[in-house]
Design a protein around this motif. Sequence first.
Motif, mmCIF file in Angstrom:
data_model
loop_
_atom_site.group_PDB
_atom_site.id
_atom_site.type_symbol
_atom_site.label_atom_id
_atom_site.label_comp_id
_atom_site.label_asym_id
_atom_site.label_seq_id
_atom_site.Cartn_x
_atom_site.Cartn_y
_atom_site.Cartn_z
ATOM 1 N N ASP A 7 1.186 -1.327 0.063
ATOM 2 C CA ASP A 7 -0.095 -0.096 -0.069
ATOM 3 C C ASP A 7 0.764 1.391 0.364
ATOM 4 O OD1 ASP A 7 1.321 0.166 2.630
ATOM 5 O OD2 ASP A 7 -1.294 -0.557 3.212
ATOM 6 N N ARG A 8 -0.032 2.746 0.042
ATOM 7 C CA ARG A 8 0.366 3.858 -0.154
ATOM 8 C C ARG A 8 1.696 3.998 1.038
ATOM 9 N NH1 ARG A 8 0.387 7.595 -3.305
ATOM 10 N NH2 ARG A 8 1.018 10.124 -2.552
ATOM 11 N N GLN A 9 1.601 3.569 2.755
ATOM 12 C CA GLN A 9 2.314 3.611 2.865
ATOM 13 C C GLN A 9 3.374 2.643 3.147
ATOM 14 O OE1 GLN A 9 0.487 2.776 6.697
ATOM 15 N NE2 GLN A 9 1.912 3.297 8.389
ATOM 16 N N ALA A 10 3.496 1.275 3.095
ATOM 17 C CA ALA A 10 4.457 1.031 3.098
ATOM 18 C C ALA A 10 5.539 1.442 1.584
ATOM 19 C CB ALA A 10 3.450 -0.733 1.997
ATOM 20 N N ALA A 11 4.628 1.884 0.502
ATOM 21 C CA ALA A 11 5.831 2.309 -0.709
ATOM 22 C C ALA A 11 6.486 3.853 0.234
ATOM 23 C CB ALA A 11 4.827 2.601 -1.913
ATOM 24 N N GLN A 12 6.319 4.510 1.050
ATOM 25 C CA GLN A 12 6.277 5.825 1.929
ATOM 26 C C GLN A 12 7.477 5.234 2.614
ATOM 27 O OE1 GLN A 12 3.505 7.003 3.293
ATOM 28 N NE2 GLN A 12 3.248 8.734 2.088
ATOM 29 N N ASP A 59 6.133 11.038 -2.435
ATOM 30 C CA ASP A 59 4.757 10.957 -2.943
ATOM 31 C C ASP A 59 4.279 11.332 -3.954
ATOM 32 O OD1 ASP A 59 3.604 11.029 -0.307
ATOM 33 O OD2 ASP A 59 3.635 13.248 0.431
ATOM 34 N N ALA A 60 4.445 12.319 -4.536
ATOM 35 C CA ALA A 60 4.831 13.056 -6.250
ATOM 36 C C ALA A 60 5.130 11.290 -6.849
ATOM 37 C CB ALA A 60 6.258 13.517 -6.890
ATOM 38 N N TYR A 61 6.252 10.401 -6.670
ATOM 39 C CA TYR A 61 6.398 9.586 -7.255
ATOM 40 C C TYR A 61 5.710 8.658 -7.078
ATOM 41 C CZ TYR A 61 8.640 4.974 -9.317
ATOM 42 O OH TYR A 61 9.184 3.935 -9.594
ATOM 43 N N GLY A 73 9.710 -0.922 -4.611
ATOM 44 C CA GLY A 73 8.946 0.571 -4.594
ATOM 45 C C GLY A 73 8.722 1.053 -6.279
ATOM 46 N N TYR A 74 10.085 0.817 -6.798
ATOM 47 C CA TYR A 74 10.354 1.569 -7.810
ATOM 48 C C TYR A 74 10.942 0.952 -8.686
ATOM 49 C CZ TYR A 74 15.390 0.814 -7.096
ATOM 50 O OH TYR A 74 16.778 -0.505 -7.076
ATOM 51 N N GLY A 75 10.732 1.371 -10.276
ATOM 52 C CA GLY A 75 11.413 0.738 -11.375
ATOM 53 C C GLY A 75 12.773 1.872 -11.756
ATOM 54 N N GLN A 77 13.727 1.402 -14.921
ATOM 55 C CA GLN A 77 13.653 1.571 -16.480
ATOM 56 C C GLN A 77 12.564 2.753 -16.947
ATOM 57 O OE1 GLN A 77 12.562 -1.381 -14.407
ATOM 58 N NE2 GLN A 77 14.210 -3.186 -15.155
ATOM 59 N N SER A 78 12.121 3.230 -15.881
ATOM 60 C CA SER A 78 10.764 4.217 -16.288
ATOM 61 C C SER A 78 10.953 5.657 -14.813
ATOM 62 C CB SER A 78 9.454 3.715 -16.190
ATOM 63 O OG SER A 78 9.301 3.425 -15.313
ATOM 64 N N LYS A 79 9.742 5.884 -14.896
ATOM 65 C CA LYS A 79 10.162 7.155 -14.276
ATOM 66 C C LYS A 79 11.058 7.158 -12.536
ATOM 67 C CE LYS A 79 5.691 8.498 -15.751
ATOM 68 N NZ LYS A 79 5.024 8.807 -16.115
ATOM 69 N N GLY A 80 10.853 6.034 -11.813
ATOM 70 C CA GLY A 80 12.134 5.634 -10.426
ATOM 71 C C GLY A 80 13.395 5.657 -11.045
ATOM 72 N N SER A 81 13.839 6.387 -12.250
ATOM 73 C CA SER A 81 15.087 6.337 -13.029
ATOM 74 C C SER A 81 15.546 7.682 -12.537
ATOM 75 C CB SER A 81 15.752 6.536 -14.179
ATOM 76 O OG SER A 81 14.821 7.565 -15.407
ATOM 77 N N LEU A 82 14.559 8.428 -11.967
ATOM 78 C CA LEU A 82 14.525 9.865 -11.582
ATOM 79 C C LEU A 82 14.820 10.318 -10.165
ATOM 80 C CD1 LEU A 82 11.749 11.635 -13.335
ATOM 81 C CD2 LEU A 82 13.882 11.387 -14.397
ATOM 82 N N LEU A 83 14.557 9.267 -9.735
ATOM 83 C CA LEU A 83 14.998 9.150 -8.097
ATOM 84 C C LEU A 83 16.460 8.403 -7.866
ATOM 85 C CD1 LEU A 83 12.308 6.835 -7.032
ATOM 86 C CD2 LEU A 83 12.292 8.836 -7.235
#
Length: 83
Positions: A7-12, A59-61, A73-75, A77-83
Amino acid sequence: ILEKPADRQAAQAMLSHLSGRAHEVFTGVVVAVQGRDSPSWFVERTEVTFSELDAAEIDAYIDTGEPFDKAGGYGIQSKGSLL
């Protein structure tokens, strides 16, 4: 070992833990061919370093929906590359 966030809390929590730190990602591939006695396989290790992320960036991610089908909680290959 980080799984897919439930869920969102786990991703955070996962993304906050990874923020500003390096970690290892292991990818394993096995190819089995009918008629061959044993499959071919390999494992790749990659070191990934995250930028320092503030709560708004995390939160935006999460709002993209991407974290929920990705281990850790991230990929990358896509938007996660900006992290």
